[in-house]
Design a protein around this motif. Structure first.
Motif, PDB file in Angstrom:
ATOM      1  N   PRO A 274      16.958  44.963  28.522  1.00  0.00           N
ATOM      2  CA  PRO A 274      16.615  46.291  28.375  1.00  0.00           C
ATOM      3  C   PRO A 274      15.529  46.675  28.487  1.00  0.00           C
ATOM      4  CG  PRO A 274      17.212  45.496  26.175  1.00  0.00           C
ATOM      5  CD  PRO A 274      17.175  44.233  27.278  1.00  0.00           C
ATOM      6  N   VAL A 275      15.297  47.914  29.336  1.00  0.00           N
ATOM      7  CA  VAL A 275      13.739  48.255  29.565  1.00  0.00           C
ATOM      8  C   VAL A 275      13.514  49.796  29.004  1.00  0.00           C
ATOM      9  CG1 VAL A 275      12.249  49.086  31.413  1.00  0.00           C
ATOM     10  CG2 VAL A 275      13.660  46.976  31.712  1.00  0.00           C
ATOM     11  N   GLY A 276      14.790  50.565  29.159  1.00  0.00           N
ATOM     12  CA  GLY A 276      14.716  51.865  28.426  1.00  0.00           C
ATOM     13  C   GLY A 276      15.691  52.924  28.977  1.00  0.00           C
ATOM     14  N   HIS A 277      15.458  54.055  28.511  1.00  0.00           N
ATOM     15  CA  HIS A 277      16.776  55.273  28.952  1.00  0.00           C
ATOM     16  C   HIS A 277      16.285  56.349  29.096  1.00  0.00           C
ATOM     17  CE1 HIS A 277      16.383  56.297  24.608  1.00  0.00           C
ATOM     18  NE2 HIS A 277      16.283  55.078  24.332  1.00  0.00           N
ATOM     19  N   VAL A 278      16.872  57.063  29.881  1.00  0.00           N
ATOM     20  CA  VAL A 278      16.253  58.538  30.522  1.00  0.00           C
ATOM     21  C   VAL A 278      17.175  59.471  30.198  1.00  0.00           C
ATOM     22  CG1 VAL A 278      14.977  59.781  32.010  1.00  0.00           C
ATOM     23  CG2 VAL A 278      14.675  57.222  32.042  1.00  0.00           C
TER      24      VAL A 278
ATOM     25  N   SER B 242      22.482  60.842  31.743  1.00  0.00           N
ATOM     26  CA  SER B 242      22.033  59.597  30.705  1.00  0.00           C
ATOM     27  C   SER B 242      21.773  58.304  31.565  1.00  0.00           C
ATOM     28  CB  SER B 242      22.846  59.377  29.663  1.00  0.00           C
ATOM     29  OG  SER B 242      21.952  58.563  28.765  1.00  0.00           O
ATOM     30  N   VAL B 243      20.583  57.860  31.720  1.00  0.00           N
ATOM     31  CA  VAL B 243      20.364  56.659  32.485  1.00  0.00           C
ATOM     32  C   VAL B 243      19.881  55.508  31.833  1.00  0.00           C
ATOM     33  CG1 VAL B 243      19.185  55.839  34.800  1.00  0.00           C
ATOM     34  CG2 VAL B 243      19.872  58.077  34.731  1.00  0.00           C
ATOM     35  N   LEU B 244      20.367  54.393  32.153  1.00  0.00           N
ATOM     36  CA  LEU B 244      20.085  53.002  31.483  1.00  0.00           C
ATOM     37  C   LEU B 244      19.128  52.386  32.399  1.00  0.00           C
ATOM     38  CD1 LEU B 244      20.513  50.760  29.133  1.00  0.00           C
ATOM     39  CD2 LEU B 244      22.272  50.001  30.455  1.00  0.00           C
ATOM     40  N   VAL B 245      18.053  51.852  32.009  1.00  0.00           N
ATOM     41  CA  VAL B 245      17.117  51.161  32.898  1.00  0.00           C
ATOM     42  C   VAL B 245      16.760  49.733  32.506  1.00  0.00           C
ATOM     43  CG1 VAL B 245      14.620  50.935  33.790  1.00  0.00           C
ATOM     44  CG2 VAL B 245      15.744  53.310  33.131  1.00  0.00           C
TER      45      VAL B 245
END
Length: 198
Positions: free
Chosen positions: A88-92, A102-105
């Protein structure tokens, strides 16, 4: 921060991703984003794109508002438990032309293959026999640490070749749940039923 971004949370040591066209939904990034990368991929019910920052590739998955944050938290827990899953890197949270998204990175799993590659490439045929063993091994690891997957399928898994066999990695944790103290047997059985059906 662009006006299209309502909030963004990214781990230290990774790009800030602020130069991406967040005002557009992911399915409109083709031709509007110079960072797009074409990588082997499985099937997905959500829009997914891959972006390249100086050779590091990241997967971005667009889901319903609030879902990326939940999935990110579960992937962080899996990382803490040293489980084979995407990083997991982040979310936007964005406000696009099609409304709030909502975007999962996550970090793309280098040298990994979706299961379809194992059936489409002749040189990978020898790995087919270990495909289900790898999936079963992944599910056992998840269950032993209290993780209910909820959508165990080949499409939600990536594979890496490992000493003549395969190692399976969880890609999609959208339906997952963590039971730190008591893992209900019914949940465990449900995962097995879902795996068999898929």
């Amino acid at each position: 921060m662009t006006t299209a971004i309502k909030s963004i949370s990214v781990k230290a040591g990774f790009p800030d991703f602020l130069d991406l066209p967040w005002q557009l939904p992911l399915n409109q990034w083709q031709g509007n984003c110079a960072r797009l990368e074409n990588v082997p991929r499985g099937l997905s019910r959500h829009p997914v794109v891959f972006v390249n920052y100086d050779g590091a590739v990241f997967a971005l998955k667009e889901v319903a508002p609030g879902a990326a944050e939940k999935e990110y938290d579960l992937l962080v827990k899996m990382e803490e438990l040293h489980l084979p899953a995407v990083q997991p890197v982040g979310h936007v949270k964005t406000n696009t032309e099609q409304g709030e998204k909502s975007v999962l990175v996550t970090r793309y799993l280098d040298r990994s293959l979706p299961y379809r590659s194992l059936f489409m490439r002749e040189r990978l045929v020898r790995y087919r026999d270990s495909l289900l063993d790898a999936m079963a091994g992944l599910l056992v690891q998840l269950h032993l640490t209290g993780i209910y997957w909820g959508d165990c399928s080949l499409s939600n898994t990536l594979f890496r070749r490992d000493a003549g066999a395969l190692q399976a990695y969880l890609v999609d944790a959208e339906t997952a749940a963590y039971f730190p103290d008591y893992y209900p047997p019914a949940e465990r059985l449900q995962d097995l039923v879902i795996m068999e059906e898929n």
